[in-house]
Design an enzyme around this catalytic site. Structure first.
Site, short mmCIF file in Angstrom:
data_model
loop_
_atom_site.label_atom_id
_atom_site.label_comp_id
_atom_site.label_asym_id
_atom_site.label_seq_id
_atom_site.Cartn_x
_atom_site.Cartn_y
_atom_site.Cartn_z
CG ASP A 23 -97.36 -53.38 -71.29
OD1 ASP A 23 -98.03 -54.42 -71.21
OD2 ASP A 23 -96.42 -53.12 -70.51
CD GLU A 53 -95.64 -50.85 -67.56
OE1 GLU A 53 -95.37 -50.69 -66.38
OE2 GLU A 53 -94.91 -51.47 -68.36
CG ASN A 54 -95.31 -48.82 -71.07
OD1 ASN A 54 -95.72 -49.99 -71.12
ND2 ASN A 54 -94.26 -48.46 -70.36
CG HIS A 93 -96.25 -55.44 -65.50
ND1 HIS A 93 -96.78 -55.09 -66.72
CD2 HIS A 93 -95.14 -54.69 -65.35
CE1 HIS A 93 -96.04 -54.14 -67.25
NE2 HIS A 93 -95.03 -53.88 -66.45
CG HIS A 102 -92.33 -55.82 -67.72
ND1 HIS A 102 -92.20 -54.47 -67.45
CD2 HIS A 102 -91.09 -56.36 -67.62
CE1 HIS A 102 -90.90 -54.22 -67.18
NE2 HIS A 102 -90.23 -55.34 -67.28
CG HIS A 149 -93.54 -53.42 -74.18
ND1 HIS A 149 -93.39 -52.08 -74.44
CD2 HIS A 149 -94.08 -53.49 -72.94
CE1 HIS A 149 -93.80 -51.37 -73.40
NE2 HIS A 149 -94.22 -52.20 -72.47
CG ASN A 192 -92.06 -51.66 -64.70
OD1 ASN A 192 -92.90 -52.28 -65.35
ND2 ASN A 192 -91.00 -51.13 -65.24
CG HIS A 193 -92.74 -47.91 -66.88
ND1 HIS A 193 -91.57 -47.26 -66.61
CD2 HIS A 193 -92.42 -48.95 -67.69
CE1 HIS A 193 -90.56 -47.86 -67.23
NE2 HIS A 193 -91.06 -48.90 -67.89
FE LIG Z 1 -94.81 -51.86 -70.41
FE LIG Z 2 -93.50 -52.78 -67.32
#
Ligand SMILES: [Fe+2]
Ligand SMILES: [Fe+2]
Length: 266
Positions: free
Chosen positions: A12, A43-44, A154, A179, A181, A71-72
């Site tokens: 990520d 995603e981040n 994830h 996910h 991290h 999810n983000h």
């Molecule tokens: Fe993430």
């Molecule tokens: Fe995530």
């Protein structure tokens, strides 16, 4: 021509620090490790939450073929109608049919075809369709295109991720987790030839908390009050990922973790 392919998977990318260290170090790492294909979780990438066209545009000229997410992905809501402008990005396959974006992408390198699939877990996460059934439903069609299938799972829990690894052993080339991290040290080849790791970690500020500024997060734990999070500005930045070697039959023959850090950026 080589009968194996080397695939780099990057964890990520968190905010500007993540984008900056990738721009600084990725070409060198790809050369050094003779990487053929690179996948990164985006995603981040925009301020720690979601993706914007601007963040994508900063990364799209790097030699990265597919960006997975999680999810983000829709945190910056404009992106929901902008998927045509971020063609390298996929979202979890087990989101609903109405969710913008695709759950997998087929890419080529020389005579190799590679399917990259994104799925998302359900334990301690928002409700989604079953990730096990979702990928099972697509496996036959994907394998008809190529036996080289790379899965970004994830998910939050180690158990759900390990279960997915064994569920897909021998059916896909790699299951790597994202996910949390935080990278795990359990990279291995499973019995039937699938490379597996529970989490590949993150890319961004090293001295934050999961890449975000520490103060607001500690304060939130102390007060239980809502807080505003932003990407950490810590000087040290890191890249976490894995390098997987896969043969033409789709079997993984090696998996190793990649860690790189740098202090040279402001
Ligand atoms: Fe993430
Ligand atoms: Fe995530």
């Amino acid at each position: 021509m080589s009968d194996t392919i080397k695939i780099l998977c990057i964890g990520d990318i968190v905010g500007k620090p993540g984008r900056r260290i990738l721009k600084q170090a990725l070409p060198m790492l790809q050369r050094e490790h003779k990487i053929n294909v690179t996948i990164a979780n985006i995603e981040n990438a925009a301020g720690g939450f979601g993706v914007t066209i601007k963040a994508y545009d900063e990364l799209k000229d790097l030699d990265i073929q597919v960006f997975t997410s999680g999810n983000h992905i829709y945190d910056k809501r404009d992106i929901m109608t902008q998927f045509a402008q971020i063609p390298k990005v996929i979202r979890p396959l087990n989101f609903t049919e109405k969710s913008p974006g695709d759950g997998f992408k087929i890419i080529t390198f020389n005579t190799f075809k590679i399917a990259v699939v994104n799925i998302i877990g359900r334990v301690f996460m928002n409700p989604t369709d079953c990730p096990f059934r979702a990928i099972q439903k697509h496996l036959e069609a994907l394998r008809a295109i190529t036996p080289i299938i790379i899965v970004d799972f994830h998910a939050e829990t180690t158990s759900e991720k390990q279960a997915m690894g064994w569920f897909l052993d021998g059916k896909v080339s790699t299951v790597f987790g994202t996910h949390t991290h935080v990278a795990t040290a359990d990279e291995r080849l499973l019995d039937q030839g699938t490379a597996y790791i529970t989490d590949i970690g993150m890319t961004g500020a090293k001295d934050g908390i999961l890449g975000m500024e520490r103060g607001a997060i500690i304060e939130k734990f102390l007060t239980q009050l809502p807080a505003k999070f932003q990407a950490s500005s810590s000087k040290k930045k890191m890249i976490n990922g894995i390098i997987v070697t896969v043969d033409r039959s789709g079997k993984a023959v090696a998996i190793e973790r990649l860690y790189y850090e740098s202090e040279s950026l402001a």
